[in-house]
Design a protein around this motif. Structure first.
Motif, PDB file in Angstrom:
ATOM      1  N   LEU A 182      48.035  76.786  43.410  1.00 52.29           N
ATOM      2  CA  LEU A 182      47.268  76.254  42.283  1.00 52.29           C
ATOM      3  C   LEU A 182      45.784  76.552  42.391  1.00 52.29           C
ATOM      4  N   GLY A 183      45.286  76.686  43.613  1.00 51.06           N
ATOM      5  CA  GLY A 183      43.851  76.859  43.817  1.00 51.06           C
ATOM      6  C   GLY A 183      43.405  78.279  44.082  1.00 51.06           C
ATOM      7  N   GLY A 184      44.348  79.218  44.175  1.00 50.12           N
ATOM      8  CA  GLY A 184      43.982  80.616  44.346  1.00 50.12           C
ATOM      9  C   GLY A 184      43.496  81.006  45.723  1.00 50.12           C
ATOM     10  N   VAL A 185      43.726  80.162  46.739  1.00 51.74           N
ATOM     11  CA  VAL A 185      43.298  80.492  48.098  1.00 51.74           C
ATOM     12  C   VAL A 185      44.317  81.454  48.709  1.00 51.74           C
ATOM     13  N   ASP A 186      43.845  82.568  49.232  1.00 54.36           N
ATOM     14  CA  ASP A 186      44.734  83.591  49.786  1.00 54.36           C
ATOM     15  C   ASP A 186      44.952  83.388  51.282  1.00 54.36           C
ATOM     16  N   TYR A 187      46.179  83.638  51.724  1.00 58.64           N
ATOM     17  CA  TYR A 187      46.526  83.611  53.142  1.00 58.64           C
ATOM     18  C   TYR A 187      47.149  84.948  53.517  1.00 58.64           C
ATOM     19  N   ASP A 188      46.966  85.320  54.759  1.00 63.27           N
ATOM     20  CA  ASP A 188      47.707  86.462  55.285  1.00 63.27           C
ATOM     21  C   ASP A 188      49.148  86.049  55.566  1.00 63.27           C
ATOM     22  N   ARG A 189      49.283  84.819  56.049  1.00 66.36           N
ATOM     23  CA  ARG A 189      50.603  84.327  56.432  1.00 66.36           C
ATOM     24  C   ARG A 189      50.557  82.810  56.404  1.00 66.36           C
ATOM     25  N   LEU A 190      51.666  82.200  56.001  1.00 63.78           N
ATOM     26  CA  LEU A 190      51.757  80.740  55.956  1.00 63.78           C
ATOM     27  C   LEU A 190      52.985  80.320  56.744  1.00 63.78           C
ATOM     28  N   ILE A 191      52.750  79.474  57.742  1.00 71.58           N
ATOM     29  CA  ILE A 191      53.844  78.954  58.566  1.00 71.58           C
ATOM     30  C   ILE A 191      53.936  77.462  58.310  1.00 71.58           C
ATOM     31  N   LEU A 192      55.085  77.034  57.844  1.00 74.37           N
ATOM     32  CA  LEU A 192      55.307  75.654  57.430  1.00 74.37           C
ATOM     33  C   LEU A 192      56.266  74.986  58.414  1.00 74.37           C
ATOM     34  N   MET A 193      55.859  73.851  58.986  1.00 72.48           N
ATOM     35  CA  MET A 193      56.663  73.182  59.998  1.00 72.48           C
ATOM     36  C   MET A 193      56.928  71.731  59.594  1.00 72.48           C
ATOM     37  N   ASN A 194      58.189  71.426  59.352  1.00 65.71           N
ATOM     38  CA  ASN A 194      58.592  70.058  58.966  1.00 65.71           C
ATOM     39  C   ASN A 194      57.642  69.511  57.902  1.00 65.71           C
ATOM     40  N   VAL A 195      57.547  70.227  56.797  1.00 63.53           N
ATOM     41  CA  VAL A 195      56.535  69.914  55.796  1.00 63.53           C
ATOM     42  C   VAL A 195      57.071  69.060  54.652  1.00 63.53           C
ATOM     43  N   VAL A 196      56.151  68.330  54.032  1.00 67.03           N
ATOM     44  CA  VAL A 196      56.386  67.712  52.738  1.00 67.03           C
ATOM     45  C   VAL A 196      56.144  68.799  51.697  1.00 67.03           C
ATOM     46  N   ALA A 197      57.185  69.152  50.962  1.00 67.10           N
ATOM     47  CA  ALA A 197      57.031  70.192  49.949  1.00 67.10           C
ATOM     48  C   ALA A 197      58.000  69.996  48.792  1.00 67.10           C
ATOM     49  N   VAL A 198      59.205  69.501  49.084  1.00 66.94           N
ATOM     50  CA  VAL A 198      60.187  69.262  48.032  1.00 66.94           C
ATOM     51  C   VAL A 198      60.561  67.787  48.042  1.00 66.94           C
ATOM     52  N   ARG A 199      60.900  67.290  46.899  1.00 62.13           N
ATOM     53  CA  ARG A 199      61.263  65.880  46.756  1.00 62.13           C
ATOM     54  C   ARG A 199      62.700  65.634  47.247  1.00 62.13           C
ATOM     55  N   PRO A 200      63.005  64.401  47.695  1.00 65.81           N
ATOM     56  CA  PRO A 200      62.114  63.246  47.864  1.00 65.81           C
ATOM     57  C   PRO A 200      61.337  63.324  49.169  1.00 65.81           C
ATOM     58  N   TRP A 201      60.234  62.571  49.240  1.00 66.06           N
ATOM     59  CA  TRP A 201      59.386  62.574  50.416  1.00 66.06           C
ATOM     60  C   TRP A 201      59.869  61.549  51.443  1.00 66.06           C
ATOM     61  N   GLY A 202      59.597  61.832  52.688  1.00 63.95           N
ATOM     62  CA  GLY A 202      59.514  60.852  53.770  1.00 63.95           C
ATOM     63  C   GLY A 202      60.695  59.942  54.023  1.00 63.95           C
ATOM     64  N   SER A 203      60.384  58.867  54.728  1.00 69.69           N
ATOM     65  CA  SER A 203      61.383  57.932  55.213  1.00 69.69           C
ATOM     66  C   SER A 203      61.588  56.777  54.236  1.00 69.69           C
ATOM     67  N   ASP A 204      62.627  55.981  54.507  1.00 63.88           N
ATOM     68  CA  ASP A 204      62.868  54.782  53.700  1.00 63.88           C
ATOM     69  C   ASP A 204      61.694  53.820  53.801  1.00 63.88           C
ATOM     70  N   PHE A 205      61.099  53.711  55.003  1.00 63.82           N
ATOM     71  CA  PHE A 205      59.958  52.814  55.171  1.00 63.82           C
ATOM     72  C   PHE A 205      58.771  53.276  54.343  1.00 63.82           C
ATOM     73  N   PHE A 206      58.547  54.590  54.295  1.00 60.94           N
ATOM     74  CA  PHE A 206      57.467  55.146  53.479  1.00 60.94           C
ATOM     75  C   PHE A 206      57.635  54.705  52.027  1.00 60.94           C
ATOM     76  N   GLU A 207      58.826  54.826  51.510  1.00 59.85           N
ATOM     77  CA  GLU A 207      59.075  54.431  50.124  1.00 59.85           C
ATOM     78  C   GLU A 207      58.895  52.927  49.942  1.00 59.85           C
ATOM     79  N   HIS A 208      59.343  52.129  50.922  1.00 56.32           N
ATOM     80  CA  HIS A 208      59.246  50.672  50.823  1.00 56.32           C
ATOM     81  C   HIS A 208      57.784  50.220  50.787  1.00 56.32           C
ATOM     82  N   VAL A 209      56.967  50.743  51.700  1.00 57.44           N
ATOM     83  CA  VAL A 209      55.557  50.348  51.721  1.00 57.44           C
ATOM     84  C   VAL A 209      54.875  50.781  50.438  1.00 57.44           C
TER      85      VAL A 209
END
Length: 272
Positions: A112-139
């Motif tokens: 969305l912001g047009g920032v260029d990368y040579d390479r992107l390495i994603l590790m256990n990321v938040v990227a697709v729904r739903p997010w996080g744990s049950d506790f995260f949703e509860h809080v």
């Protein structure tokens, strides 16, 4: 030996950001997630700094950076801030290693912001729904019930929340350092503000754009992640044409602390 530190201050339009850098070589930017800080990278920085100029920072509202009460610190703001940090460092198409909310942050900056990368390495990321744990949703649904808790109960919640991300034991000093930013008065307020500002619409808008990434994408996933299951990582992999996917056996949501050697070996196998 190179070590993690935060010895630089960057004045951004959002607030004061604590950052650090080390090493020599091509640029590598480390983007942490929630409820962590750049300290989460401290076990792999020494090795990475042998081959790269590593840059890291604490996100707005996290770690040693400003924890403003009048400025949002949600993912849309974090994406804009990441772009500003890349500009501040005068980096052109760096390699980026992102974890947890750092994934959505760096994807927003790129797609969305047009920032260029040579390479992107994603590790256990938040990227697709739903997010996080049950506790995260509860809080997130009952934030007001948590904001007035006595400090000792709040500390117990923070430590339990951090522990819920892990499937391997960490040294006590690591657990203490992960919890520490959230135990001050400002930190306690900022901790619960993150739940209140969580909005899955901020990644929903990204999902149709995953196929338009303008760099190579590699995905690493602690396959026993209690918060974001392996299947979510595989879904992300299918959404990004040409991406690679590596499962990290025996590791949870914090692979870089739970199994730093495994993570470094995985990065080397990707020719990083």
């Amino acid at each position: 030996m190179t070590s993690w530190h935060l010895n630089e201050t960057v004045e951004t339009r959002f607030g004061r950001i604590a950052s650090g850098r080390a090493g020599s070589g091509p640029p590598l930017v480390l983007a942490h997630g929630w409820p962590w800080s750049s300290f989460a990278w401290h076990r792999i920085i020494p090795e990475l700094a042998k081959r790269f100029t590593c840059h890291w920072y604490d996100m707005l509202g996290y770690g040693q950076s400003d924890m403003p009460t009048g400025t949002p610190t949600s993912l849309d703001i974090q994406g804009e801030l990441f772009a500003e940090m890349i500009e501040h460092w005068k980096l052109s198409a760096p390699t980026v290693l992102a974890h947890d909310f750092g994934g959505a942050t760096t994807l927003r900056a790129h797609l969305l912001g047009g920032v260029d990368y040579d390479r992107l390495i994603l590790m256990n990321v938040v990227a697709v729904r739903p997010w996080g744990s049950d506790f995260f949703e509860h809080v997130g649904r009952h934030v007001e019930a948590f904001t007035g808790l006595p400090p000792h109960i709040h500390e117990a919640i923070v430590r339990a929340y951090i522990g819920g991300a892990l499937v391997s034991d960490l040294p006590q000093e690591d657990l203490d350092a992960l919890a520490a930013p959230w135990l001050s008065e400002d930190g306690r307020t900022s901790f619960y503000r993150q739940f209140a500002q969580a909005d899955e619409g901020l990644t929903e808008v990204l999902e149709p754009l995953f196929g338009s990434a303008r760099c190579s994408v590699d995905i690493l996933w602690g396959e026993e992640d209690p918060w974001i299951p392996l299947a979510r990582g595989e879904q992300l992999h299918r959404s990004i044409s040409g991406s690679s996917f590596t499962a990290l056996p025996g590791l949870g949501h914090l692979p870089q602390l739970e199994g730093p050697v495994t993570v470094l070996d995985a990065l080397k196998s990707l020719d990083l």
